[in-house]
Design an enzyme around this catalytic site. Structure first.
Site, PDB file in Angstrom:
ATOM      1  N   ILE A 161       1.357  -1.081   0.053  1.00 23.56           N
ATOM      2  CA  ILE A 161      -0.319   0.200   0.095  1.00 23.56           C
ATOM      3  C   ILE A 161       0.782   0.868   0.174  1.00 23.56           C
ATOM      4  CG2 ILE A 161       0.046   0.159   2.665  1.00 23.56           C
ATOM      5  CD1 ILE A 161      -2.758   1.219   1.702  1.00 23.56           C
ATOM      6  N   LEU A 162       0.328   2.223  -0.807  1.00 20.11           N
ATOM      7  CA  LEU A 162       1.460   2.962  -0.767  1.00 20.11           C
ATOM      8  C   LEU A 162       0.681   5.000  -1.660  1.00 20.11           C
ATOM      9  CD1 LEU A 162       4.075   4.838  -1.237  1.00 20.11           C
ATOM     10  CD2 LEU A 162       4.201   4.427  -3.642  1.00 20.11           C
ATOM     11  N   VAL A 163       0.618   6.073  -0.299  1.00 19.36           N
ATOM     12  CA  VAL A 163       0.016   7.205  -1.330  1.00 19.36           C
ATOM     13  C   VAL A 163       1.649   8.117  -1.017  1.00 19.36           C
ATOM     14  CG1 VAL A 163      -1.196   9.266   0.069  1.00 19.36           C
ATOM     15  CG2 VAL A 163      -1.821   6.284   0.341  1.00 19.36           C
ATOM     16  N   GLN A 198       0.456  12.150   1.615  1.00 21.92           N
ATOM     17  CA  GLN A 198       0.283  11.486   2.849  1.00 21.92           C
ATOM     18  C   GLN A 198       0.113  12.215   3.675  1.00 21.92           C
ATOM     19  OE1 GLN A 198       3.844   9.736   3.781  1.00 21.92           O
ATOM     20  NE2 GLN A 198       3.518   8.344   1.452  1.00 21.92           N
ATOM     21  N   LYS A 206      -3.359  12.759   4.750  1.00 19.74           N
ATOM     22  CA  LYS A 206      -5.172  13.539   4.324  1.00 19.74           C
ATOM     23  C   LYS A 206      -5.961  12.226   3.957  1.00 19.74           C
ATOM     24  CE  LYS A 206      -2.830  16.966   1.421  1.00 19.74           C
ATOM     25  NZ  LYS A 206      -1.381  16.794   1.834  1.00 19.74           N
ATOM     26  N   GLY A 207      -5.983  11.107   4.384  1.00 17.53           N
ATOM     27  CA  GLY A 207      -7.406  10.019   4.873  1.00 17.53           C
ATOM     28  C   GLY A 207      -7.454   9.160   3.908  1.00 17.53           C
ATOM     29  N   GLY A 226      -5.139   6.713   2.818  1.00 21.49           N
ATOM     30  CA  GLY A 226      -5.185   5.719   3.783  1.00 21.49           C
ATOM     31  C   GLY A 226      -5.911   5.159   3.744  1.00 21.49           C
ATOM     32  N   GLU A 230      -0.182  -7.942   5.200  1.00 19.86           N
ATOM     33  CA  GLU A 230       1.172  -9.118   5.020  1.00 19.86           C
ATOM     34  C   GLU A 230       2.582  -7.918   6.170  1.00 19.86           C
ATOM     35  OE1 GLU A 230       4.740 -10.624   2.118  1.00 19.86           O
ATOM     36  OE2 GLU A 230       3.199  -9.897   1.547  1.00 19.86           O
TER      37      GLU A 230
END
Length: 461
Positions: A241-243, A248, A250-251, A253, A275
């Protein structure tokens, strides 16, 4: 970029290598983090003022051998720009590179070509996701992109698009994302873009440009894998998972996690797991799950029963102090209805107990006793002076203290996930530290959840 050459037994070959790179026999190398800078830019203006768009990778040294150094260059300086529009990359290297690097698939030949991609590839994301499935749309308020001087505090329309890996479009997109995955996702490795069990969940921000055309911008994504679960179901595992850095906190994720939870429920997977989640991700995940568990009446009934026991006397003075584990029916309810796996539910359970103790200060000693007993049990297990014998409390609907099973572990069994020092004083000190850390984490999550619920009530009223 070059990596350190392995020693070779042929002296003639070694001599040729030294003549080719033109350095003396001793080459100390330079750490990658000291000579490489990476910038994530969305337009030409940010490219020309790179310092404002610099990102901090997880560990650049990890890509260059065991010692993290680049050999064969003097005064090496490498600046790499990655476009957040097309995810192409351009590298400005002071000396010619002679080996593989993580940007190889996305690098363009010149600065002019890279700048041209902001125009030539402006529809890359929109074209790529056209074959995907739009799962959810949401409106976000407030400043979205702090690096864009033209951005205002207006609403931003965001949608999540699911794409199944295995198609050419999905594989092409992910291949451009690989450098950012390696740089920004700790301990990550690329997924197999030919395996259709992988799915990408893309967070897309829709913006209107000066010509009135809607532009799609990828601001984050998640990669999940569907495992088979006997007899005919699946389990959903979040692997990456990557924003993007400028989006980042800012909601977004949290929004990805909420979408994945909705998918798990609507498609009736067995449960959803993550994981090896980092602390920050686990913190957000637990906040989301607590808010989902609080309205569930069967869960609240179990919490109330456990809280009533916590309010009865001083547990620290009891010979057999209960851990107040949740009943199996509550665990199964969370798994079946919310797709929260058992391990995650047990993490949430202690926070639910804390929230149920109102006022918590009056019963804090009992709560600390429960946490201490659970931590000690989890860590010491068979090594707590019982010669392999373990007393396991069996959760029931009635009394936790009256139900237990004793068994003897095998010689090589290891049921612990945390190691502590063998000496008794050090064990106690480390246990107390772990208890304090866990309680602090519980209090922080409980505070955030309470503030969120109060804000929701105000918004409704």
């Amino acid at each position: 970029m070059g990596q350190k050459q392995h020693n070779n037994t042929d002296p003639n070959i070694e001599t040729k290598k030294r003549r080719r790179v033109g350095f003396s026999a001793v080459d100390d190398g330079v750490e990658a983090k000291h000579c490489i800078k990476i910038f994530l830019v969305s337009n030409k203006e940010e490219f020309l003022a790179p310092e404002s768009s610099a990102i901090e990778p997880v560990d650049l040294n990890a890509f260059f051998g065991d010692d993290g150094k680049i050999y064969g260059y003097e005064g090496l300086k490498i600046n790499v720009w990655v476009s957040s529009i097309s995810f192409r990359a351009y590298a400005d290297i002071t000396f010619e590179s002679s080996s593989d690097n993580i940007f190889a698939e996305t690098l363009v030949e010149s600065k002019e070509e890279f700048l041209q991609t902001f125009i030539a590839d402006k529809d890359f994301i929109r074209t790529t996701i056209s074959s995907g499935e739009v799962l959810q749309k949401k409106v976000f308020n407030g400043q979205i992109n702090g690096s864009n001087a033209d951005a205002d505090s207006a609403t931003s329309k965001v949608e999540v698009v699911r794409m199944v890996v295995g198609s050419m479009a999905t594989g092409h997109l992910y291949s451009r994302l690989i450098p950012l995955v390696l740089l920004l996702v700790d301990g990550s490795s690329p997924i197999d873009v030919t395996d259709p069990h992988w799915e990408l969940y893309l967070v897309i921000q829709n913006e209107t440009d000066q010509q009135g055309e809607i532009q799609c911008r990828l601001i984050g994504f998640a990669a999940t894998y569907r495992f088979y679960h006997y007899p005919g179901g699946t389990r959903l595992r979040l692997s990456q998972i990557l924003v993007l850095p400028s989006y980042q906190h800012k909601g977004y994720g949290r929004h990805i996690l909420e979408v994945l939870n909705d998918v798990a429920i609507s498609e009736n997977v067995f449960d959803i797991t993550i994981e090896e989640p980092l602390d920050h991700l686990q913190h957000i995940r637990t906040c989301v799950d607590i808010l989902r568990l609080l309205p569930c009446e069967p869960i609240q009934q179990s919490v109330k029963a456990a809280v009533s026991l916590l309010k009865q006397g001083r547990l620290s003075k009891k010979t057999n102090r209960p851990r107040l584990m949740p009943p199996s029916s509550a665990i199964e309810y969370a798994r079946k209805n919310l797709k929260i796996n058992k391990k995650q539910f047990l993490q949430c359970w202690e926070i639910l107990l804390y929230l149920g103790l109102n006022p918590v200060e009056k019963h804090m000693d009992n709560f600390l006793s429960i946490i201490c007993n659970r931590v000690k049990y989890d860590i010491l297990g068979k090594d707590s002076g019982t010669s392999g014998k373990q007393l396991i409390e069996v959760p029931t609907e009635f009394s936790e203290e009256m139900s237990f099973v004793m068994f003897k572990s095998g010689v090589n069994e290891d049921n612990t996930t945390v190691q502590v020092d063998d000496s008794q004083p050090n064990q106690e000190e480390q246990l107390q530290k772990l208890v304090q850390e866990r309680v602090k984490e519980i209090q922080l999550i409980a505070e955030k959840v309470s503030l969120h619920r109060e804000g929701s009530v105000v918004a409704v009223n």
